[in-house]
Design an enzyme around this catalytic site. Structure first.
Site, PDB file in Angstrom:
ATOM      1  N   TRP A 102     -61.572  -4.589 -54.143  1.00 15.45           N
ATOM      2  CA  TRP A 102     -60.930  -5.281 -55.024  1.00 15.45           C
ATOM      3  C   TRP A 102     -59.553  -4.438 -55.356  1.00 15.45           C
ATOM      4  O   TRP A 102     -58.485  -5.192 -55.522  1.00 15.45           O
ATOM      5  CB  TRP A 102     -61.410  -5.396 -56.417  1.00 15.45           C
ATOM      6  CG  TRP A 102     -62.512  -6.248 -56.349  1.00 15.45           C
ATOM      7  CD1 TRP A 102     -64.125  -5.893 -56.190  1.00 15.45           C
ATOM      8  CD2 TRP A 102     -62.526  -7.683 -56.301  1.00 15.45           C
ATOM      9  NE1 TRP A 102     -64.851  -7.243 -56.339  1.00 15.45           N
ATOM     10  CE2 TRP A 102     -64.010  -8.170 -56.160  1.00 15.45           C
ATOM     11  CE3 TRP A 102     -61.593  -8.774 -56.343  1.00 15.45           C
ATOM     12  CZ2 TRP A 102     -64.291  -9.610 -55.790  1.00 15.45           C
ATOM     13  CZ3 TRP A 102     -61.964 -10.025 -56.278  1.00 15.45           C
ATOM     14  CH2 TRP A 102     -63.282 -10.509 -55.851  1.00 15.45           C
ATOM     15  N   ASP A 172     -57.821  -1.909 -63.015  1.00 17.90           N
ATOM     16  CA  ASP A 172     -58.915  -2.884 -63.139  1.00 17.90           C
ATOM     17  C   ASP A 172     -60.135  -2.401 -63.615  1.00 17.90           C
ATOM     18  O   ASP A 172     -60.841  -1.666 -63.027  1.00 17.90           O
ATOM     19  CB  ASP A 172     -58.799  -3.635 -61.650  1.00 17.90           C
ATOM     20  CG  ASP A 172     -59.810  -4.582 -61.443  1.00 17.90           C
ATOM     21  OD1 ASP A 172     -60.493  -4.995 -62.778  1.00 17.90           O
ATOM     22  OD2 ASP A 172     -59.938  -5.156 -60.357  1.00 17.90           O
ATOM     23  N   LYS A 196     -68.661  -9.997 -66.717  1.00 15.41           N
ATOM     24  CA  LYS A 196     -69.685  -9.000 -66.238  1.00 15.41           C
ATOM     25  C   LYS A 196     -70.315  -8.301 -67.699  1.00 15.41           C
ATOM     26  O   LYS A 196     -71.378  -8.508 -68.043  1.00 15.41           O
ATOM     27  CB  LYS A 196     -69.203  -7.942 -65.520  1.00 15.41           C
ATOM     28  CG  LYS A 196     -68.717  -8.581 -64.153  1.00 15.41           C
ATOM     29  CD  LYS A 196     -67.831  -7.607 -63.311  1.00 15.41           C
ATOM     30  CE  LYS A 196     -67.101  -8.286 -62.115  1.00 15.41           C
ATOM     31  NZ  LYS A 196     -68.027  -9.035 -61.129  1.00 15.41           N
TER      32      LYS A 196
HETATM   33  N1  PMP Z   1     -61.960  -6.884 -59.849  1.00 15.36           N
HETATM   34  C1  PMP Z   1     -63.201  -6.497 -59.975  1.00 15.36           C
HETATM   35  C2  PMP Z   1     -63.447  -4.935 -59.881  1.00 15.36           C
HETATM   36  C3  PMP Z   1     -64.176  -7.402 -59.709  1.00 15.36           C
HETATM   37  O1  PMP Z   1     -65.364  -6.860 -59.617  1.00 15.36           O
HETATM   38  C4  PMP Z   1     -63.651  -8.672 -59.471  1.00 15.36           C
HETATM   39  C5  PMP Z   1     -64.800  -9.714 -59.338  1.00 15.36           C
HETATM   40  N2  PMP Z   1     -66.090  -9.393 -58.827  1.00 15.36           N
HETATM   41  C6  PMP Z   1     -62.406  -9.138 -59.657  1.00 15.36           C
HETATM   42  C7  PMP Z   1     -61.438  -8.190 -59.898  1.00 15.36           C
HETATM   43  C8  PMP Z   1     -62.143 -10.484 -59.482  1.00 15.36           C
HETATM   44  O2  PMP Z   1     -62.563 -11.241 -60.546  1.00 15.36           O
HETATM   45  P1  PMP Z   1     -62.218 -12.786 -61.090  1.00 15.36           P
HETATM   46  O3  PMP Z   1     -63.394 -13.479 -60.036  1.00 15.36           O
HETATM   47  O4  PMP Z   1     -62.532 -12.842 -62.394  1.00 15.36           O
HETATM   48  O5  PMP Z   1     -60.864 -13.049 -60.578  1.00 15.36           O
END
Ligand code: PMP
Length: 361
Positions: A102, A172, A196
């Protein structure tokens, strides 16, 4: 029917009382005769929900008036673009610390908008660890330093807040928010998708230092503009009202369960239980060095892939769902968000121990 436990990384399990509450209020919210999803975002009823979500979030996390709380569309990935759009204009730069999937995605997106300095901080050999901050080549002209507190896919987490001197930190916290105490004053901006630990998909919480809002670029799309969003109480257009309503319920639940300290205690206990099984196993391989282990997402694999598939199939028949690792890496992943009851972890560790006894000769 045997109770189902959902270990998915997200959308993740919600506490049962919340699902029941939603079901009850779905057809008639607060005796209005309207469904919660029919309530106007400009109605008094919705304002009350929105304001109470914000004040609960401020109370639980400890967010002072120096920070704005924004409710934004598009999940966490949208912040990968909004952050550079808001804070990087021509010639400006930022540091992006990459420790997994991520944070690297955030870097790749930011790179489209500016000259970004990527810091490869993941030690990725036989094991995973995060290189110490002294080894990071931070650039002197970075407007901010971005990192991901808990990498949801490889299960690598920061044990402590990285020391980046005087640069604003942008973080994040999609998979770790509300799971341990944080010192908000050390951050410029925090964001977290809500699917989450904060409810359902479609919403992203942004906590941003108000003094940074004066630095926001002027010529960006209205919906992506942090300053406008703060000035208009996150009502630049119709917000994801249902997701904000579920967020409010979730925050109420966390408070009634004892707040973030209690969430942290449970998360520590639950994850230690699973790591004990992994550490005593000849079958399950977890690659993360102890200091950087996530309490939240625990990834491991079984070398024999047929046996791994058998593990996943049998887990499902024990009503232990959502354990398949992310597509990009495979393997097994156990996600232990706040809503996971102890009974779920107990069934899982017993299953893992039994499976190993039956399958290791
Ligand atoms: N950052 C992290 C740490 C994640 O775990 C996720 C999704 N699992 C995201 C960003 C992306 O999230 P989204 O699908 O809401 O765009």
């Amino acid at each position: 029917m045997q109770e189902v436990f959902n270990f998915s990384a997200g959308p993740a399990a919600l506490p049962k009382p919340i699902l029941e509450n939603i079901q009850q209020e779905f057809l008639n919210y607060n005796n209005t005769g309207l469904s919660i999803v029919e309530l106007s975002h400009r109605s008094k009823g919705f304002f009350a929900i929105r304001n109470s979500a914000e004040s609960l979030l401020r109370e639980l996390i400890g967010i002072s008036d120096d920070y704005a709380v924004l409710f934004m569309h598009g999940g966490a990935s949208s912040q990968f673009s909004m952050l550079p759009l808001n804070f990087l204009s021509k010639g400006q730069s930022a540091d992006y610390v990459c420790t997994g999937h991520w944070s690297t995605k955030a870097y790749a997106e930011a790179k489209k908008f500016a000259d970004i300095n990527a810091i490869n901080a993941l030690e990725n050999g036989d094991s995973y660890s995060i290189r110490p901050t002294v080894a990071w080549e931070l650039s002197s002209n970075a407007s901010y330093v971005h990192y991901c507190d808990n990498e949801t896919i490889n299960g690598v987490a920061f044990a402590e807040l990285p020391d980046v001197k005087s640069k604003p930190l942008a973080c994040d916290m999609t998979s770790s928010i509300l799971m341990r105490q944080i010192d908000v004053s050390r951050y410029g901006l925090i964001y977290a998708g809500t699917q989450k630990n904060l409810g359902i998909a479609g919403l992203c919480i942004v906590i941003v230092k108000k003094e940074l809002l004066n630095k926001v670029n002027k010529s960006i799309p209205r919906l992506y503009d942090y300053k406008r969003c703060a000035e208009e109480s996150s009502l630049v257009n119709t917000p994801p009202t249902f997701a904000i309503y579920v967020l409010r319920l979730l925050l109420d639940w966390v408070k009634s369960e004892g707040g973030v300290d209690q969430m942290y205690r449970r998360s520590k206990e639950n994850s230690e239980w699973v790591y004990q099984v992994l550490d005593n196993s000849q079958l399950y391989n977890n690659k993360v060095v102890k200091e950087f282990r996530s309490n939240i997402n625990i990834s491991f694999d079984i070398q024999d892939k047929d046996l791994q598939n058998k593990f996943l199939d049998q887990a499902e028949s024990h009503k232990l769902l959502g354990l398949r690792g992310h597509n990009s890496v495979g393997g097994v992943r156990i996600s232990l968000y706040n809503a996971m009851p102890q009974a779920g972890v107990q069934r899982l560790v017993e299953f893992m121990q039994d499976f190993e006894i039956c399958n290791v000769v």
